[in-house]
Design a protein around this motif. Structure first.
Motif, mmCIF file in Angstrom:
data_model
loop_
_atom_site.group_PDB
_atom_site.id
_atom_site.type_symbol
_atom_site.label_atom_id
_atom_site.label_comp_id
_atom_site.label_asym_id
_atom_site.label_seq_id
_atom_site.Cartn_x
_atom_site.Cartn_y
_atom_site.Cartn_z
ATOM 1 N N LEU A 78 0.827 -1.205 0.000
ATOM 2 C CA LEU A 78 0.000 0.000 0.000
ATOM 3 C C LEU A 78 0.861 1.254 0.000
ATOM 4 C CD1 LEU A 78 -2.900 -0.956 2.445
ATOM 5 C CD2 LEU A 78 -3.138 -0.342 0.026
ATOM 6 N N ALA A 79 1.910 1.262 0.815
ATOM 7 C CA ALA A 79 2.807 2.420 0.863
ATOM 8 C C ALA A 79 3.489 2.631 -0.484
ATOM 9 C CB ALA A 79 3.843 2.233 1.978
ATOM 10 N N GLU A 80 3.928 1.551 -1.098
ATOM 11 C CA GLU A 80 4.587 1.631 -2.399
ATOM 12 C C GLU A 80 3.628 2.158 -3.467
ATOM 13 O OE1 GLU A 80 6.808 -1.436 -5.485
ATOM 14 O OE2 GLU A 80 6.434 -2.094 -3.440
ATOM 15 N N LEU A 81 2.404 1.660 -3.452
ATOM 16 C CA LEU A 81 1.426 2.085 -4.455
ATOM 17 C C LEU A 81 1.011 3.537 -4.277
ATOM 18 C CD1 LEU A 81 -0.786 -1.125 -4.579
ATOM 19 C CD2 LEU A 81 0.651 -0.232 -6.424
ATOM 20 N N THR A 82 0.798 3.969 -3.034
ATOM 21 C CA THR A 82 0.407 5.361 -2.822
ATOM 22 C C THR A 82 1.557 6.304 -3.160
ATOM 23 O OG1 THR A 82 0.862 5.192 -0.446
ATOM 24 C CG2 THR A 82 -1.414 4.856 -1.151
ATOM 25 N N ALA A 83 2.775 5.898 -2.887
ATOM 26 C CA ALA A 83 3.932 6.722 -3.270
ATOM 27 C C ALA A 83 4.030 6.855 -4.792
ATOM 28 C CB ALA A 83 5.219 6.118 -2.705
ATOM 29 N N ALA A 84 3.536 5.856 -5.496
ATOM 30 C CA ALA A 84 3.582 5.874 -6.961
ATOM 31 C C ALA A 84 2.372 6.583 -7.577
ATOM 32 C CB ALA A 84 3.667 4.442 -7.493
ATOM 33 N N GLY A 85 1.397 7.003 -6.744
ATOM 34 C CA GLY A 85 0.268 7.755 -7.262
ATOM 35 C C GLY A 85 -1.093 7.121 -7.102
ATOM 36 N N ALA A 86 -1.167 5.937 -6.512
ATOM 37 C CA ALA A 86 -2.468 5.303 -6.267
ATOM 38 C C ALA A 86 -3.125 5.957 -5.051
ATOM 39 C CB ALA A 86 -2.294 3.804 -6.021
#
Length: 118
Positions: A78-86
């Motif tokens: 989740l942290a990786e995806l939100t950092a990428a713009g999700a």
């Protein structure tokens, strides 16, 4: 990134308006009876895939099928995806048996599901 941190898509949930009619269609498609059959969820296991039927889109308000990526660490993903713009749509939460699920939306509003089994 040095390797995949997902185990692939193994689960797809489908919102349905008529659970009994949908159950018959998916049983015919998959060639198996449901392994979980309740008024709020019907689940099939076929060839290493889990196909779920969710009446009315369930509490998450699904309006289209959602593919769930199986991950080793849901919070890290989740942290990786939100950092990428999700954008987090549904925060990680347990749904029984130690299974955690969450959903995010990509920049175009597509819903991506995550599952972590403990």
């Amino acid at each position: 990134m040095t390797g995949s941190s997902t185990q692939g898509i193994k689960t797809v949930l489908h919102p349905v308006s008529d659970l009994e009619k949908a159950k018959a269609v998916y049983a015919a498609l998959l060639g198996v009876a449901p392994q979980h059959d309740s008024p709020y969820y019907v689940g099939f296991e076929a060839e290493g895939q889990h196909i779920g039927l969710v009446p009315g889109g369930g509490p998450q308000g699904m309006t289209s099928p959602v593919a769930y990526w199986h991950v080793l660490d849901i919070e890290a993903k989740l942290a990786e995806l939100t950092a990428a713009g999700a954008t987090v749509k549904e925060a990680a939460h347990e749904v029984g048996g130690g299974r955690l699920v969450a959903t995010v939306t990509d920049p175009d509003g597509n819903v991506l599901g995550l599952i972590q089994d403990r």
